[in-house]
Scaffold this active site. Structure first.
Site, PDB file in Angstrom:
ATOM      1  N   GLU A 164       0.836  -1.207   0.000  1.00 24.67           N
ATOM      2  CA  GLU A 164       0.000   0.000   0.000  1.00 24.67           C
ATOM      3  C   GLU A 164       0.867   1.251   0.000  1.00 24.67           C
ATOM      4  OE1 GLU A 164       0.210  -2.439   2.066  1.00 24.67           O
ATOM      5  OE2 GLU A 164      -1.601  -2.832   3.215  1.00 24.67           O
ATOM      6  N   CYS A 189       0.475   0.106   7.916  1.00 24.54           N
ATOM      7  CA  CYS A 189      -0.105   0.573   6.656  1.00 24.54           C
ATOM      8  C   CYS A 189      -1.436   1.257   6.889  1.00 24.54           C
ATOM      9  CB  CYS A 189      -0.301  -0.603   5.713  1.00 24.54           C
ATOM     10  SG  CYS A 189       1.267  -1.257   5.197  1.00 24.54           S
ATOM     11  N   SER A 236      16.922 -47.499  -8.084  1.00 27.30           N
ATOM     12  CA  SER A 236      15.523 -47.082  -8.209  1.00 27.30           C
ATOM     13  C   SER A 236      15.324 -46.105  -9.365  1.00 27.30           C
ATOM     14  CB  SER A 236      15.033 -46.440  -6.910  1.00 27.30           C
ATOM     15  OG  SER A 236      15.631 -45.183  -6.715  1.00 27.30           O
ATOM     16  N   ARG A 248       8.922 -29.842  -7.989  1.00 22.71           N
ATOM     17  CA  ARG A 248      10.119 -29.293  -7.332  1.00 22.71           C
ATOM     18  C   ARG A 248      10.135 -27.774  -7.456  1.00 22.71           C
ATOM     19  NH1 ARG A 248      15.113 -33.111  -9.488  1.00 22.71           N
ATOM     20  NH2 ARG A 248      14.618 -34.940  -8.226  1.00 22.71           N
ATOM     21  N   ARG A 289      14.147 -29.228 -13.381  1.00 23.04           N
ATOM     22  CA  ARG A 289      14.436 -29.061 -14.808  1.00 23.04           C
ATOM     23  C   ARG A 289      13.109 -29.137 -15.573  1.00 23.04           C
ATOM     24  NH1 ARG A 289      18.013 -32.249 -12.449  1.00 23.04           N
ATOM     25  NH2 ARG A 289      17.368 -34.213 -13.406  1.00 23.04           N
ATOM     26  N   THR A 292      13.234 -44.200   4.445  1.00 24.21           N
ATOM     27  CA  THR A 292      13.516 -43.882   5.853  1.00 24.21           C
ATOM     28  C   THR A 292      13.010 -42.488   6.202  1.00 24.21           C
ATOM     29  OG1 THR A 292      15.506 -45.221   5.624  1.00 24.21           O
ATOM     30  CG2 THR A 292      15.325 -43.888   7.619  1.00 24.21           C
ATOM     31  N   ALA A 301      10.878 -40.571   4.406  1.00 25.32           N
ATOM     32  CA  ALA A 301       9.421 -40.483   4.198  1.00 25.32           C
ATOM     33  C   ALA A 301       8.695 -41.052   5.428  1.00 25.32           C
ATOM     34  CB  ALA A 301       9.025 -41.247   2.939  1.00 25.32           C
TER      35      ALA A 301
HETATM   36  N1  NAP Z   1      11.219 -44.658  -5.183  1.00 23.13           N
HETATM   37  C1  NAP Z   1      11.500 -43.464  -4.747  1.00 23.13           C
HETATM   38  O1  NAP Z   1      10.713 -42.537  -4.853  1.00 23.13           O
HETATM   39  C2  NAP Z   1      12.836 -43.211  -4.096  1.00 23.13           C
HETATM   40  C3  NAP Z   1      13.189 -41.896  -3.755  1.00 23.13           C
HETATM   41  C4  NAP Z   1      14.414 -41.705  -3.120  1.00 23.13           C
HETATM   42  C5  NAP Z   1      15.227 -42.776  -2.851  1.00 23.13           C
HETATM   43  N2  NAP Z   1      14.861 -44.023  -3.223  1.00 23.13           N
HETATM   44  C6  NAP Z   1      15.708 -45.177  -2.917  1.00 23.13           C
HETATM   45  O2  NAP Z   1      15.743 -45.307  -1.530  1.00 23.13           O
HETATM   46  C7  NAP Z   1      16.992 -45.882  -1.144  1.00 23.13           C
HETATM   47  C8  NAP Z   1      17.597 -45.062  -0.029  1.00 23.13           C
HETATM   48  O3  NAP Z   1      16.746 -45.213   1.070  1.00 23.13           O
HETATM   49  P1  NAP Z   1      16.982 -44.535   2.460  1.00 23.13           P
HETATM   50  O4  NAP Z   1      15.766 -44.812   3.263  1.00 23.13           O
HETATM   51  O5  NAP Z   1      18.313 -44.942   2.990  1.00 23.13           O
HETATM   52  O6  NAP Z   1      17.115 -42.992   2.042  1.00 23.13           O
HETATM   53  P2  NAP Z   1      16.760 -41.656   2.808  1.00 23.13           P
HETATM   54  O7  NAP Z   1      15.464 -41.772   3.518  1.00 23.13           O
HETATM   55  O8  NAP Z   1      16.878 -40.574   1.785  1.00 23.13           O
HETATM   56  O9  NAP Z   1      17.953 -41.486   3.859  1.00 23.13           O
HETATM   57  C9  NAP Z   1      17.939 -42.125   5.097  1.00 23.13           C
HETATM   58  C10 NAP Z   1      18.785 -41.337   6.062  1.00 23.13           C
HETATM   59  O10 NAP Z   1      18.148 -40.151   6.430  1.00 23.13           O
HETATM   60  C11 NAP Z   1      18.737 -39.661   7.640  1.00 23.13           C
HETATM   61  N3  NAP Z   1      17.763 -39.099   8.557  1.00 23.13           N
HETATM   62  C12 NAP Z   1      17.673 -37.792   8.897  1.00 23.13           C
HETATM   63  N4  NAP Z   1      16.691 -37.559   9.721  1.00 23.13           N
HETATM   64  C13 NAP Z   1      16.130 -38.739   9.972  1.00 23.13           C
HETATM   65  C14 NAP Z   1      15.065 -39.121  10.808  1.00 23.13           C
HETATM   66  N5  NAP Z   1      14.345 -38.244  11.518  1.00 23.13           N
HETATM   67  N6  NAP Z   1      14.745 -40.424  10.833  1.00 23.13           N
HETATM   68  C15 NAP Z   1      15.433 -41.316  10.092  1.00 23.13           C
HETATM   69  N7  NAP Z   1      16.466 -40.975   9.275  1.00 23.13           N
HETATM   70  C16 NAP Z   1      16.806 -39.702   9.232  1.00 23.13           C
HETATM   71  C17 NAP Z   1      19.547 -40.813   8.192  1.00 23.13           C
HETATM   72  O11 NAP Z   1      20.883 -40.489   7.836  1.00 23.13           O
HETATM   73  P3  NAP Z   1      22.212 -40.793   8.683  1.00 23.13           P
HETATM   74  O12 NAP Z   1      22.237 -42.295   8.787  1.00 23.13           O
HETATM   75  O13 NAP Z   1      23.280 -40.241   7.818  1.00 23.13           O
HETATM   76  O14 NAP Z   1      22.080 -40.100   9.985  1.00 23.13           O
HETATM   77  C18 NAP Z   1      19.053 -41.995   7.397  1.00 23.13           C
HETATM   78  O15 NAP Z   1      19.995 -43.022   7.296  1.00 23.13           O
HETATM   79  C19 NAP Z   1      17.845 -45.947  -2.385  1.00 23.13           C
HETATM   80  O16 NAP Z   1      17.753 -47.270  -2.870  1.00 23.13           O
HETATM   81  C20 NAP Z   1      17.144 -45.010  -3.325  1.00 23.13           C
HETATM   82  O17 NAP Z   1      17.371 -45.375  -4.669  1.00 23.13           O
HETATM   83  C21 NAP Z   1      13.677 -44.268  -3.823  1.00 23.13           C
END
Ligand code: NAP
Length: 338
Positions: free
Chosen positions: A56, A89, A171, A187, A210, A272, A274
């Site tokens: 404003e 304002c 993956s 994104r 991208r 993990t 998610a």
């Molecule tokens: N299909 C899909 O959409 C998709 C997408 C992405 C990845 N992927 C696949 O997923 C696999 C990797 O899986 P991931 O589960 O290891 O990957 P992630 O979820 O990206 O990473 C896991 C890491 O996140 C960290 N972290 C931070 N805060 C956390 C919390 N509050 N709770 C738990 N962990 C936390 C930890 O790291 P630190 O151990 O270092 O502390 C844990 O080891 C690969 O095979 C990849 O290709 C698939």
């Protein structure tokens, strides 16, 4: 007083366009148009970010002295009633001699609201033009005001049998080009994007948006959650917006992102992270890409999300179902109150 409804509606459309010129950040995007009593545009303004004049005041500054007397200010957000780095304002509009104010979205702030009442008390005719679009442009900012954290979307791609990766962890790519193009638009529509170190180490993602194959679109800030080191040659280190690292304390990290003006977070992986967001009740929206393929094996899309018995299941509401090439997109919201 009725004002000039046609001119005011047109001015509100223009004010919304002006609002979007401003940056997304700790302050809302706001636009303003000043109309003469016969409906001509006298001045336009928008807010350029924290510490700069509000929309404003920016619009008023385009007018000649005394030109605002008897004029109407059309603003996307209720004029503030708060002295921060800039003055209220509502007072600026009163001082300028504005006689009517039309706004779209009420100010939800504890300290900044009350502008409409102050204007009315000063003899100004105040109307609210109730329009969904006015709220839509600052929906994420309003969410941050209510919750103190960014709005969180958790995304994953999965085989029809619910796997996020093959048994060896590969993956890329489960889904086809249309679904991947959709991910790039998503994104670009978010302020920040999150992965865990597991995904960085397994996939070495760039985490750039991208759109149409180019990196010209707005880029989200990448955030890597976890304690393991990011390799020196990781692609994320070449991201145009740099990158942030974050601990396991999801809620605290989210408050930190919001404090830095990041209003929306796109959580992109893997199972993990998610599961951690969903388990903590911090996922507001899910986008799930279902690919017509089977992977079998141990790599399920989610692990523990705190559901040990069926009474604790996490019910979702599906908000969109769309075929993207050969894949299906399911969008859902989690059922909870904010
Ligand atoms: N299909 C899909 O959409 C998709 C997408 C992405 C990845 N992927 C696949 O997923 C696999 C990797 O899986 P991931 O589960 O290891 O990957 P992630 O979820 O990206 O990473 C896991 C890491 O996140 C960290 N972290 C931070 N805060 C956390 C919390 N509050 N709770 C738990 N962990 C936390 C930890 O790291 P630190 O151990 O270092 O502390 C844990 O080891 C690969 O095979 C990849 O290709 C698939």
């Amino acid at each position: 007083m009725a004002g000039n409804p046609t001119a005011e509606r047109g001015a509100m459309v223009r004010a919304r366009e002006l609002a979007l010129r401003g940056p997304r950040g700790v302050n809302p995007q706001v636009g303003a148009v000043i109309l003469s009593p016969d409906g001509r545009v006298l001045g336009e303004g928008w807010h350029r970010g924290a510490g700069t004049p509000h929309a404003e005041v920016d619009a008023l500054s385009r007018l000649r002295p005394d030109e605002a007397r008897g004029a109407t200010a059309v603003v996307t957000l209720e004029p503030c009633n708060h002295t921060g780095r800039t003055g209220p304002c509502a007072a600026a509009l009163l001082d300028a001699g504005i006689s009517r104010v039309v706004f779209a979205c009420a100010d939800p702030g504890d300290v900044s609201s009350g502008g409409a009442d102050r204007l009315r008390a000063g003899g100004v005719d105040v109307d609210r033009l109730d329009e969904a679009e006015g709220e839509a442009i600052i929906a994420d900012w309003l969410f941050v005001q209510r919750t103190g954290r960014p709005r969180v979307t958790v995304k994953w791609a999965q085989s029809l049998d619910g796997r996020a990766a093959a048994a060896d962890g590969t993956s890329q790519w489960i889904t086809g080009p249309e679904a991947r193009a959709h991910v790039h638009r998503e994104r670009s529509a978010h302020d920040a994007i999150a992965v865990g170190t597991g995904t960085v180490l397994a996939d070495d993602p760039q985490l750039t948006a991208r759109v149409d194959g180019t990196p010209d679109a707005p880029q989200p800030v990448p955030v890597v959650f976890g304690t393991r080191a990011i390799p020196a040659d990781a692609a994320i280190r070449r991201h145009p917006r740099g990158h942030r690292t974050a601990s396991h304390d999801l809620e605290r990290e989210l408050f930190g992102l919001a404090a830095d003006g990041l209003q929306s977070l796109y959580v992109e992986g893997g199972p993990t992270l998610a599961s951690a967001f969903i388990g903590a009740g911090l996922a507001d929206r899910l986008t799930i890409y279902l690919a017509p393929t089977l992977l079998g094996g141990p790599r399920t899309v989610l692990d523990d999300i705190g559901v040990s018995t069926i009474d604790e299941q996490r019910r979702l509401t599906v908000t969109r179902l769309e075929q993207l090439g050969r894949d299906l997109l399911v969008e859902a919201t989690t059922e909870k109150e904010h």
